[in-house]
Design a protein around this motif. Structure first.
Motif, PDB file in Angstrom:
ATOM      1  N   GLN A  13      32.706  36.999  50.031  1.00 22.03           N
ATOM      2  CA  GLN A  13      33.866  36.114  49.957  1.00 22.03           C
ATOM      3  C   GLN A  13      35.149  36.851  49.544  1.00 22.03           C
ATOM      4  O   GLN A  13      36.200  36.243  49.388  1.00 22.03           O
ATOM      5  N   LEU A  14      35.040  38.170  49.384  1.00 25.28           N
ATOM      6  CA  LEU A  14      36.156  38.937  48.826  1.00 25.28           C
ATOM      7  C   LEU A  14      37.423  38.823  49.670  1.00 25.28           C
ATOM      8  O   LEU A  14      38.530  38.652  49.146  1.00 25.28           O
ATOM      9  N   HIS A  15      37.281  38.875  50.997  1.00 32.73           N
ATOM     10  CA  HIS A  15      38.473  38.804  51.857  1.00 32.73           C
ATOM     11  C   HIS A  15      39.147  37.440  51.738  1.00 32.73           C
ATOM     12  O   HIS A  15      40.390  37.352  51.625  1.00 32.73           O
ATOM     13  N   ALA A  16      38.329  36.381  51.734  1.00 33.32           N
ATOM     14  CA  ALA A  16      38.906  35.036  51.616  1.00 33.32           C
ATOM     15  C   ALA A  16      39.601  34.868  50.267  1.00 33.32           C
ATOM     16  O   ALA A  16      40.689  34.268  50.181  1.00 33.32           O
ATOM     17  N   LEU A  17      39.000  35.387  49.202  1.00 25.39           N
ATOM     18  CA  LEU A  17      39.617  35.308  47.879  1.00 25.39           C
ATOM     19  C   LEU A  17      40.938  36.075  47.848  1.00 25.39           C
ATOM     20  O   LEU A  17      41.919  35.640  47.231  1.00 25.39           O
ATOM     21  N   ARG A  18      40.962  37.216  48.527  1.00 21.89           N
ATOM     22  CA  ARG A  18      42.195  38.021  48.589  1.00 21.89           C
ATOM     23  C   ARG A  18      43.313  37.226  49.252  1.00 21.89           C
ATOM     24  O   ARG A  18      44.470  37.237  48.775  1.00 21.89           O
ATOM     25  N   GLU A  19      42.992  36.537  50.350  1.00 24.21           N
ATOM     26  CA  GLU A  19      44.009  35.748  51.049  1.00 24.21           C
ATOM     27  C   GLU A  19      44.518  34.601  50.178  1.00 24.21           C
ATOM     28  O   GLU A  19      45.727  34.289  50.170  1.00 24.21           O
ATOM     29  N   LYS A  20      43.598  33.964  49.426  1.00 22.61           N
ATOM     30  CA  LYS A  20      44.011  32.873  48.542  1.00 22.61           C
ATOM     31  C   LYS A  20      44.952  33.374  47.456  1.00 22.61           C
ATOM     32  O   LYS A  20      45.944  32.719  47.106  1.00 22.61           O
ATOM     33  N   ILE A  21      44.647  34.561  46.901  1.00 20.43           N
ATOM     34  CA  ILE A  21      45.491  35.146  45.851  1.00 20.43           C
ATOM     35  C   ILE A  21      46.880  35.457  46.408  1.00 20.43           C
ATOM     36  O   ILE A  21      47.906  35.210  45.739  1.00 20.43           O
ATOM     37  N   LYS A  22      46.929  35.989  47.627  1.00 19.93           N
ATOM     38  CA  LYS A  22      48.226  36.278  48.239  1.00 19.93           C
ATOM     39  C   LYS A  22      49.048  34.997  48.421  1.00 19.93           C
ATOM     40  O   LYS A  22      50.268  34.979  48.192  1.00 19.93           O
ATOM     41  N   GLN A  23      48.385  33.904  48.829  1.00 16.85           N
ATOM     42  CA  GLN A  23      49.091  32.631  48.989  1.00 16.85           C
ATOM     43  C   GLN A  23      49.600  32.103  47.652  1.00 16.85           C
ATOM     44  O   GLN A  23      50.726  31.591  47.553  1.00 16.85           O
ATOM     45  N   LEU A  24      48.749  32.243  46.619  1.00 11.92           N
ATOM     46  CA  LEU A  24      49.161  31.795  45.286  1.00 11.92           C
ATOM     47  C   LEU A  24      50.356  32.601  44.791  1.00 11.92           C
ATOM     48  O   LEU A  24      51.293  32.050  44.172  1.00 11.92           O
TER      49      LEU A  24
END
Length: 349
Positions: free
Chosen positions: A329-340
């Motif tokens: 799930q690391l890539h999806a978490l990275r994208e969420k952090i960038k959006q935040l």
């Protein structure tokens, strides 16, 4: 068989500036470790962190560095030299020469040498060895039992091939090399073209070129090149059970530990080390002085010298499964952090 301490120091005096403290007539019966040495053994202390074990050693003599000279002399006989580890390595070579019987310079009656092969008069060929047409065996070579030297293959001066070594057609080993039992040099590389659900063999038309002073471990396999040669440069050391794929190029004085796998067309620089069980993927390049930890998988080229590690830490199975699931799930978490982060910046503005 024994050697006097004076004889050992004298034999190495042209290469090392070593000093003997103790009885030069003392007889050495065996080489041993610091912990297990007895009153007739020679051993060494290579690192000051083991100095605490020095006083407890029962060795007849210890090779030490100047930094521990005083406690070494207080303990007993010692040889003081700047590089004890290398000095002891030379002692092992001296010991081997004195205590190992050299094979008679002869061709065993059961060996086969093709009339078109060129074998030096002082070469030794063991029982059931086979030397193919056009092969060249240079002066001082020792070829042990059941070796196969293929058509137009070559073995350089002073090299030693242990039992059951195969040097395939058109491949060459340089001077003063050591090849341990069961090694295969010049088998076909893994080359196949897919077609209609089947595999079409790509003939491997290159060879293997091995430089001088190379050592190759037991049951190691070095594949011939597909079109160009697989190349192992001078001074390379390969451990047991290593696989070198076709068209690989390994630079001078690089060392690979047991069970390393190097896939086809990888290029490894000079003075590199690769730990046991590590894997280098195909078509990658490693710069000079790159050091890979054991069990690592090299998935990209490394263009800067340094120490590199790449493996997932071991854990109990339940913990490992949780971490592996999180990693997916690391890539999806990275994208969420960038959006935040973008949202927070927008709010701050």
């Amino acid at each position: 068989m024994t050697l006097k301490l004076a004889a050992i120091v004298e034999s190495l005096s042209s290469e090392f500036d070593a000093r003997l403290a103790g009885d030069p007539e003392l007889l050495i019966e065996r080489l041993s470790t610091l912990e297990q040495a007895t009153a007739h053994d020679l051993t060494f202390l290579s690192h000051p962190k083991y100095a605490g074990k020095l006083a407890q050693s029962a060795a007849a003599c210890v090779v030490v560095s100047p930094s521990v000279e005083a406690p070494a002399i207080q303990r007993g006989a010692c040889i003081i030299v700047d590089d004890p580890y290398r000095y002891f390595a030379r002692i092992t070579q001296l010991w081997k020469r004195h205590h190992s019987a050299e094979p008679a310079v002869a061709v065993h009656p059961s060996a086969f040498i093709d009339p078109l092969a060129a074998v030096a008069p002082d070469a030794s060929i063991g029982a059931f060895a086979c030397i193919g047409p056009g092969a060249v065996v240079a002066a001082g070579v020792r070829i042990a039992e059941h070796c196969v030297i293929g058509r137009n293959a070559a073995v350089g001066k002073g090299s030693r091939l242990s039992a059951r070594v195969t040097l395939a057609e058109g491949c060459s080993v340089g001077e003063r090399c050591i090849v341990h039992p069961g090694a295969v040099i010049g088998a076909d590389g893994f080359g196949f073209a897919p077609h209609d659900g089947r595999w079409e063999k790509i003939e491997q038309l290159g060879g293997v070129r091995i430089g001088n002073d190379v050592e190759i471990g037991a049951n190691t396999c070095i594949d011939r090149g597909a079109l160009q040669d697989t190349v192992i440069e001078d001074g390379v050391k390969l451990d047991n059970l290593i696989q070198i794929g076709h068209n690989v190029h390994i630079g001078a004085h690089t060392a690979l530990a047991g069970c390393v796998g190097v896939a086809g067309s990888a290029r490894i620089g000079a003075h590199c080390t690769i730990g046991g069980g590590a894997v280098v993927l195909g078509h990658l390049a490693l710069a000079d002085h790159v050091h890979i930890s054991a069990a690592s998988v090299v998935t990209r080229s490394i263009l800067k010298p340094g120490n590199y590690t790449g493996f997932f830490p071991i854990d109990d199975n339940a913990g490992w499964e949780k971490n592996a699931a999180t990693l997916k799930q690391l890539h999806a978490l990275r994208e969420k952090i960038k959006q935040l982060e973008k949202s927070l910046k927008g709010s701050a503005a």
